[in-house]
Design a protein around this motif. Structure first.
Motif, mmCIF file in Angstrom:
data_model
loop_
_atom_site.group_PDB
_atom_site.id
_atom_site.type_symbol
_atom_site.label_atom_id
_atom_site.label_comp_id
_atom_site.label_asym_id
_atom_site.label_seq_id
_atom_site.Cartn_x
_atom_site.Cartn_y
_atom_site.Cartn_z
ATOM 1 N N TYR A 126 41.528 -23.366 22.819
ATOM 2 C CA TYR A 126 42.162 -24.468 23.538
ATOM 3 C C TYR A 126 41.451 -24.706 24.867
ATOM 4 O O TYR A 126 40.556 -23.947 25.268
ATOM 5 C CB TYR A 126 43.630 -24.152 23.807
ATOM 6 C CG TYR A 126 43.845 -23.192 24.962
ATOM 7 C CD1 TYR A 126 44.367 -23.637 26.173
ATOM 8 C CD2 TYR A 126 43.483 -21.843 24.858
ATOM 9 C CE1 TYR A 126 44.544 -22.773 27.246
ATOM 10 C CE2 TYR A 126 43.666 -20.978 25.909
ATOM 11 C CZ TYR A 126 44.188 -21.434 27.107
ATOM 12 O OH TYR A 126 44.351 -20.582 28.159
ATOM 13 N N LYS A 127 41.889 -25.765 25.553
ATOM 14 C CA LYS A 127 41.482 -26.019 26.928
ATOM 15 C C LYS A 127 42.671 -26.576 27.686
ATOM 16 O O LYS A 127 43.507 -27.282 27.103
ATOM 17 C CB LYS A 127 40.310 -27.016 26.997
ATOM 18 C CG LYS A 127 38.938 -26.387 26.821
ATOM 19 C CD LYS A 127 37.830 -27.399 27.078
ATOM 20 C CE LYS A 127 36.453 -26.722 26.977
ATOM 21 N NZ LYS A 127 35.350 -27.701 27.219
ATOM 22 N N GLU A 128 42.733 -26.255 28.963
ATOM 23 C CA GLU A 128 43.805 -26.771 29.807
ATOM 24 C C GLU A 128 43.666 -28.285 29.952
ATOM 25 O O GLU A 128 42.565 -28.821 30.004
ATOM 26 C CB GLU A 128 43.766 -26.109 31.195
ATOM 27 C CG GLU A 128 43.979 -24.601 31.179
ATOM 28 C CD GLU A 128 45.421 -24.227 30.879
ATOM 29 O OE1 GLU A 128 46.276 -25.121 30.829
ATOM 30 O OE2 GLU A 128 45.682 -23.012 30.704
ATOM 31 N N CYS A 133 46.656 -29.434 22.736
ATOM 32 C CA CYS A 133 46.624 -27.973 22.897
ATOM 33 C C CYS A 133 47.958 -27.461 23.433
ATOM 34 O O CYS A 133 48.465 -26.421 22.990
ATOM 35 C CB CYS A 133 45.500 -27.578 23.847
ATOM 36 S SG CYS A 133 43.834 -27.913 23.220
ATOM 37 N N LYS A 154 45.288 -16.400 22.812
ATOM 38 C CA LYS A 154 44.696 -17.693 23.152
ATOM 39 C C LYS A 154 43.434 -17.455 23.969
ATOM 40 O O LYS A 154 43.351 -16.541 24.772
ATOM 41 C CB LYS A 154 45.679 -18.564 23.933
ATOM 42 C CG LYS A 154 46.132 -17.996 25.267
ATOM 43 C CD LYS A 154 47.132 -18.920 25.958
ATOM 44 C CE LYS A 154 47.589 -18.354 27.311
ATOM 45 N NZ LYS A 154 48.564 -19.247 27.990
ATOM 46 N N ILE A 156 39.996 -19.789 25.849
ATOM 47 C CA ILE A 156 39.324 -21.054 26.134
ATOM 48 C C ILE A 156 38.217 -21.241 25.100
ATOM 49 O O ILE A 156 37.433 -20.326 24.840
ATOM 50 C CB ILE A 156 38.733 -21.056 27.564
ATOM 51 C CG1 ILE A 156 39.838 -20.837 28.606
ATOM 52 C CG2 ILE A 156 37.990 -22.352 27.835
ATOM 53 C CD1 ILE A 156 40.876 -21.923 28.650
ATOM 54 N N SER A 157 38.165 -22.410 24.511
ATOM 55 C CA SER A 157 37.274 -22.645 23.362
ATOM 56 C C SER A 157 35.823 -22.272 23.645
ATOM 57 O O SER A 157 35.172 -21.595 22.844
ATOM 58 C CB SER A 157 37.364 -24.107 22.931
ATOM 59 O OG SER A 157 37.034 -24.965 24.016
ATOM 60 N N THR A 158 35.296 -22.694 24.805
ATOM 61 C CA THR A 158 33.882 -22.444 25.103
ATOM 62 C C THR A 158 33.625 -20.995 25.531
ATOM 63 O O THR A 158 32.476 -20.567 25.565
ATOM 64 C CB THR A 158 33.398 -23.409 26.204
ATOM 65 O OG1 THR A 158 34.337 -23.402 27.287
ATOM 66 C CG2 THR A 158 33.278 -24.823 25.659
ATOM 67 N N ASP A 159 34.683 -20.255 25.860
ATOM 68 C CA ASP A 159 34.511 -18.815 26.102
ATOM 69 C C ASP A 159 34.332 -18.078 24.785
ATOM 70 O O ASP A 159 33.686 -17.027 24.735
ATOM 71 C CB ASP A 159 35.730 -18.243 26.830
ATOM 72 C CG ASP A 159 35.777 -18.637 28.292
ATOM 73 O OD1 ASP A 159 34.771 -19.218 28.765
ATOM 74 O OD2 ASP A 159 36.802 -18.387 28.950
ATOM 75 N N ASP A 166 35.061 -30.513 22.124
ATOM 76 C CA ASP A 166 36.449 -30.755 22.514
ATOM 77 C C ASP A 166 37.207 -31.537 21.449
ATOM 78 O O ASP A 166 38.439 -31.409 21.354
ATOM 79 C CB ASP A 166 36.500 -31.534 23.837
ATOM 80 C CG ASP A 166 36.064 -30.680 25.023
ATOM 81 O OD1 ASP A 166 35.934 -29.455 24.851
ATOM 82 O OD2 ASP A 166 35.836 -31.247 26.108
ATOM 83 N N LEU A 169 39.619 -29.598 19.229
ATOM 84 C CA LEU A 169 40.756 -28.880 19.815
ATOM 85 C C LEU A 169 42.072 -29.549 19.474
ATOM 86 O O LEU A 169 42.142 -30.779 19.373
ATOM 87 C CB LEU A 169 40.583 -28.794 21.335
ATOM 88 C CG LEU A 169 39.347 -28.063 21.838
ATOM 89 C CD1 LEU A 169 39.326 -28.048 23.361
ATOM 90 C CD2 LEU A 169 39.284 -26.637 21.290
#
Length: 248
Positions: A126-128, A133, A154, A156-159, A166, A169
């Protein structure tokens, strides 16, 4: 010649005949009761307490392990002790989860790939700031409470995956025994309305992903998931009918 002063003090609670007369005349307050100490009660002998199921229920896990030798002559209590120990250890295992735990990229292998073989792991990428999301995360938070023996995390997607688009997501990954068992890309994977009941039904379509730690079998968990989904659909349909009737 030395001056000696002698003060006579009677036994506590005792009274002279003169004092008794003065009390009858009302010139002295009532005679206070004599002091009586509380009766002595020796502390109970632990070995004299009857050993039954309630006695075992009061023991902690550490105490149950220590009293193993004390129950050699009582087969029933020894079996019950083992049962209580198993229940306590299972409860500790279940209580490890119960929420959606945030992890970083460096945590992924330890928390997901190396999770115990009997534990299913649901990962949300996900992303904030993304509405979709947020909606799916709300559903997972509710499911994590209902199914505390399933691990929800959970990240962060790119982590997790560098340059992850995006447009994909939110994405759900389902892991078991170190391998990906399923993946769901986008909120549309869970129907036109994302609800905890709908997400639960999708997750359990092919594998026993959700586990409440109490139902005893995968079939009973799945039956419960289906029942809650149907009840949710029926309730929403009835609410919609009520709104339509009131508008008329």
């Amino acid at each position: 010649m030395a001056d000696y002063h002698f003060v006579y003090k009677d036994v506590e609670g005792a009274s002279t005949q003169w004092d008794d007369i003065q009390r009858k005349l009302g010139n002295l307050p009532p005679k206070p009761p004599a002091f009586q100490p509380d009766p002595f009660e020796p502390a109970p002998d632990p070995d004299s307490i009857p050993k039954d199921k309630s006695w075992i229920d009061e023991k902690t896990e550490e105490e149950l392990e220590e009293i193993e030798d004390d129950l050699d002559d009582d087969r029933f209590l020894e079996e019950y002790r083992k049962k209580r120990l198993a229940e306590m250890r299972e409860a500790v295992k279940i209580s490890k989860y119960g929420s959606v735990m945030p992890i970083s990229g460096s945590d992924f292998v330890r928390e997901v790939s190396q999770a115990p073989q009997d534990v299913w792991v649901v990962v949300i990428l996900y992303k904030e700031g993304f509405l979709e999301c947020g909606l799916l995360l709300q559903c997972l938070e509710e499911l994590a409470v209902k199914y505390p023996a399933t691990k929800f995390v959970k990240i962060i997607s790119t982590d997790c995956i560098p340059n992850y688009p995006d447009r994909n997501l939110p994405t759900l990954l389902v892991y078991n025994n170190g391998a990906v068992k399923a993946n769901y890309v986008g909120l549309h994977s869970f129907g036109h309305r994302c609800t905890p009941e709908g997400v639960a039904l999708v997750l359990c379509q092919s594998d026993p992903v959700l586990n409440d730690g109490q139902s005893g079998s995968n079939a009973s968990v799945l039956e419960g998931v289906r029942k809650r989904f149907i009840e949710k659909v029926v309730t929403e349909h009835e609410d919609h009918d009520d709104d339509g009737s009131s508008s008329d």
